[in-house]
Write an enzyme that holds these catalytic residues in place. Structure first.
Site, PDB file in Angstrom:
ATOM      1  N   LYS A 182     -14.699 -21.765   8.824  1.00 41.11           N
ATOM      2  CA  LYS A 182     -15.412 -21.366  10.073  1.00 41.11           C
ATOM      3  C   LYS A 182     -17.132 -20.971   9.763  1.00 41.11           C
ATOM      4  CE  LYS A 182     -11.661 -20.115  12.758  1.00 41.11           C
ATOM      5  NZ  LYS A 182     -10.706 -18.778  13.535  1.00 41.11           N
TER       6      LYS A 182
ATOM      7  N   THR B 140      -5.559  -4.892   2.825  1.00 40.20           N
ATOM      8  CA  THR B 140      -4.120  -5.587   2.858  1.00 40.20           C
ATOM      9  C   THR B 140      -3.088  -4.908   2.158  1.00 40.20           C
ATOM     10  OG1 THR B 140      -5.726  -7.575   2.716  1.00 40.20           O
ATOM     11  CG2 THR B 140      -3.219  -7.860   2.172  1.00 40.20           C
ATOM     12  N   GLU B 141      -1.799  -5.082   2.908  1.00 40.63           N
ATOM     13  CA  GLU B 141      -0.714  -4.309   2.369  1.00 40.63           C
ATOM     14  C   GLU B 141      -0.016  -5.420   2.004  1.00 40.63           C
ATOM     15  OE1 GLU B 141       1.226  -1.799   5.079  1.00 40.63           O
ATOM     16  OE2 GLU B 141       3.116  -1.443   3.587  1.00 40.63           O
TER      17      GLU B 141
ATOM     18  N   TYR C  29      -5.631  11.399   7.648  1.00 38.34           N
ATOM     19  CA  TYR C  29      -6.118  11.918   8.909  1.00 38.34           C
ATOM     20  C   TYR C  29      -5.607  13.430   9.133  1.00 38.34           C
ATOM     21  CZ  TYR C  29      -5.847   6.669   9.234  1.00 38.34           C
ATOM     22  OH  TYR C  29      -5.919   5.438   9.251  1.00 38.34           O
TER      23      TYR C  29
ATOM     24  N   GLU D  98       1.035  11.312  -4.160  1.00 39.06           N
ATOM     25  CA  GLU D  98       2.468  11.200  -3.840  1.00 39.06           C
ATOM     26  C   GLU D  98       3.374  10.932  -5.075  1.00 39.06           C
ATOM     27  OE1 GLU D  98       2.460   6.831  -2.100  1.00 39.06           O
ATOM     28  OE2 GLU D  98       1.763   8.436  -0.612  1.00 39.06           O
TER      29      GLU D  98
ATOM     30  N   HIS E 150       5.509   3.018   0.508  1.00 41.85           N
ATOM     31  CA  HIS E 150       4.406   2.565  -0.580  1.00 41.85           C
ATOM     32  C   HIS E 150       5.327   2.223  -1.750  1.00 41.85           C
ATOM     33  CE1 HIS E 150       1.169   5.443   1.312  1.00 41.85           C
ATOM     34  NE2 HIS E 150       1.300   4.272   1.897  1.00 41.85           N
TER      35      HIS E 150
END
Lengths: 403, 280
Positions: free
Chosen positions: B32, B86-87, B148, B198, B237
């Site tokens: 593009k 991106t996941e 957040y 985590e 995750h």
């Protein structure tokens, strides 16, 4: 995605990794055929019957109904029939399955590798996995095979070797030789081991495994090197480029509610607690579970509804959580960023009305974009739903609900 | 610049970033090139975009199968900071990327992350900007919505955010917890750090040890999500899986406490605890 031993071995064969040969069987009749074939191919009366479940410790584990081990050697057709009859359909309890055990739907009838020959038989350990600390693949191996590798690592760490594979060069020939030398091999066994390790690494990369473990890696009396057992895990993120492997998924090994949640694109893990939860984002979902525990409850699940918490996903989430009779309350915790809280609140109200009689307390905590409007919507809905804005308020409401 | 500029995700978040005040100069969508999108030029390659616009930061929204390539293309073109949203990128692709970046002067944040925001100034990410009230607390986190949550609690406790870095929840990521903490320790605009981790991996322990070695120059409040996660299960995750004894939440919290980090047990206490620490 976890694979069964028989599936992993079929995949390894395609990469020319020698494996203990065998046939997967679902019925006693198939087991008889398999035994006859193995006898014809290898000329031995001995064969091994191995229960196929997604858990380790099968050899020491026992079938609940009759006490037979999950891996058993037979030396005649009658033996194999008897063992197959006892294992198939039985519930195998091992160290890793928990007391509920797992129902065995398939067995692998395999050749006996412990035949006599000119050389000494030996069992080793070898696995390929990702070392997260440096972002490289590593081959971990040990002279102590057939045992629990965590125990070896704990008791005799000097007997565990690691060979890191540099991403640009891949596994180099000298590294494969080093592994074979460190395992104390020479002659044909050495050559066979180098080939084995090289091909196994190619399989690990080619199949996008997140882990492949060979325990035991076996040196037979004729110096053949074979995988007697194989545990293989595929990278879920890479399945898009292996459409042929997705059919290997065995949903009977998974929790039925988790399978159903997957159909709605919900990320769900079933747990044993009494407070259900529905959250957007994996980290916040784990944090919410922790908060439930600190409030005196036990989380009944992990559920990440993702970025679009709308009426459909909330309703699906409710349905899945409510299948669990142990659930005494449900906490919905949404931090609205891009997704607006008032929309989520409307989704909760619609889902609640669609489902009709929910007889347990629902606590909805909505924070972020339009949180105040969302609270008002919930409070004025006339439904038996408690609302909160702060996480600490939600915690107190959970405490009250489980008290 | 935005990679995957003209796609739906790219378009939506680029619009949000422009509204926030981020200086987006253009984007890349192969095929593009030569067109315009959101009143900005579109290029076929990152190199073209860099040459014509002078872009030095890139944010990536391309699908998982092509994301690793997009990161390496950016690094090759000399982009200094690449933020990959991106996941679901295959792990072996990230093994290649990690190795490729070692020879480049490029910092990667993510993948599978919400991005980076300097409150009130610049947002290279997908987070809701209004939650991040400007102030002097830095946040580093593996999780999006939990970032957040922390930012909101910090604001409600009367403090504000300098910069928040979402490093992502995958097994292989660019910027580690320790690297982000290091950056905050040398940032004159940051007085204290919230470190949210985590289960899985050893990054929080590594960061905690670094904080201790640097004499706890700035206070750090820490939380680890997944205290109630069962071993061996992947919790959303890809990297959130307890693999051994030392990557459980309890083990990480213990190491963090021993290194002088103010560990909170409940995620509801992050803001309150930071306010108490700052009063001292």
């Amino acid at each position: 995605m976890n694979l069964h031993e028989y599936q992993a071995k079929e995949l390894l064969k395609k990469y020319n990794v020698p494996v203990q040969d065998g046939f997967a069987c679902s019925t006693v009749h198939e087991a008889e055929d398999a035994y006859r074939q193995i006898k014809a191919l290898y000329g031995s009366n001995f064969a091994v019957v191995k229960a196929q479940i997604h858990a380790g410790g099968r050899g020491k584990g026992t079938i609940k109904e009759n006490g037979i081990n999950g891996v058993k050697v037979g030396k005649s057709l009658e033996d194999i029939q008897d063992i197959a009859k006892k294992i198939l359909g039985g519930t195998l309890v091992t160290k890793q399955t928990g007391p509920h055990g797992k129902v065995v739907n398939k067995i692998l009838v395999a050749q006996d590798m412990y035949y006599d020959g000119p050389h000494e038989r030996k069992e080793f350990y070898l696995s390929v996995l990702l070392d997260r600390s440096n972002g490289q693949n590593v081959i971990m191996y040990s002279t102590e095979g057939g045992m629990n590798i965590e125990d070896v690592a704990h008791d005799t760490p000097e007997k565990i070797f690691k060979e890191w594979v540099h991403p640009s060069g891949g596994l180099l020939p000298f590294q494969a030789r080093k592994i074979a030398f460190n395992l104390g091999l020479s002659g044909d066994a050495f050559k066979n081991c180098v080939k084995f390790v090289t091909n196994l690494y190619n399989a690990y990369i080619g199949l996008d495994c997140s882990m492949v473990e060979i325990n035991p890696l076996f040196k037979a009396a004729d110096d053949k090197i074979v995988a007697v057992d194989c545990k293989m895990k595929l990278d879920d993120n890479a399945l898009v480029r292996h459409s042929d492997l997705t059919s290997l998924r065995d949903t009977t090994e998974e929790d039925p509610t988790e399978v159903e949640a997957g159909k709605y694109n919900l990320n769900f893990v079933k747990l044993d607690g009494n407070v259900g939860c529905m959250v957007n984002g994996a980290g916040l979902a784990m944090a919410t579970m922790d908060m439930i525990k600190l409030s005196g409850g036990e989380p009944a699940n992990f559920l990440d509804v993702g970025g679009t918490a709308n009426a459909q996903t909330v309703e699906a989430g409710f349905k899945i959580i409510l299948k669990d009779p142990n659930v005494k309350a449900i906490l919905i915790n949404i931090f609205g960023g891009i997704v607006r809280c008032d929309r989520v609140a409307q989704g909760v109200i619609d889902a609640y009305k669609n489902l009709g009689n929910i007889n347990i307390p629902i606590i909805v905590r909505l924070q972020g974009t339009n949180a105040e409007e969302a609270k008002k919507l919930i409070d004025e809905s006339g439904l038996k739903v408690e609302s909160a804005i702060l996480l600490s308020e939600a915690a107190s409401l959970v405490k009250k609900a489980v008290a | 610049m935005v990679q995957g500029f003209t796609g739906s995700e790219g378009t939506f978040h680029a619009t949000q970033m422009i509204e926030y005040g981020t200086g987006i100069v253009g984007g890349v969508t192969p095929g593009k090139g030569g067109t315009r999108h959101l009143d900005r030029p579109v290029f076929n390659t990152v190199a073209d975009c860099v040459k014509n616009t002078g872009a030095d930061v890139s944010i990536i929204f391309v699908p998982p199968a092509f994301a690793a390539d997009a990161i390496m293309e950016s690094a090759e073109a000399g982009i200094r900071l690449v933020v990959c949203i991106t996941e679901g990128i295959p792990t072996q692709d990230m093994v290649k990327v990690k190795n490729y970046l070692q020879a480049k002067n490029t910092r990667l944040v993510g993948p599978n992350c919400p991005g980076v925001i300097t409150a009130g100034e610049c947002k290279v990410g997908i987070m809701p900007g209004f939650v991040f009230k400007p102030g002097r607390i830095g946040i580093v986190s593996k999780s999006g919505t939990l970032t957040y949550e922390a930012a909101d609690q910090v604001a409600k406790a009367g403090l504000g955010i300098s910069t928040a870095v979402g490093i992502g929840g995958d097994p292989i990521i660019g910027t580690t917890t320790k690297e982000a903490v290091e950056l905050f320790f040398s940032d004159p605009g940051t007085d204290a750090v919230v470190m949210i981790g985590e289960i899985g991996g050893g990054m929080e322990a590594e960061a905690a040890k670094w904080v201790k070695e640097n004499k706890n120059k700035k206070p750090v409040v820490g939380f680890i999500a997944g205290q109630t996660a069962p071993p061996g299960r992947r919790m959303g995750h890809a990297g959130a899986i307890v693999g051994g004894a030392d990557d459980t939440a309890a083990a990480k919290m213990k190491i963090m406490s021993e290194c002088g980090i103010h560990v909170v047990q409940s995620p509801a206490d992050i803001g309150k605890h930071m306010a108490e620490v700052m009063k001292k």
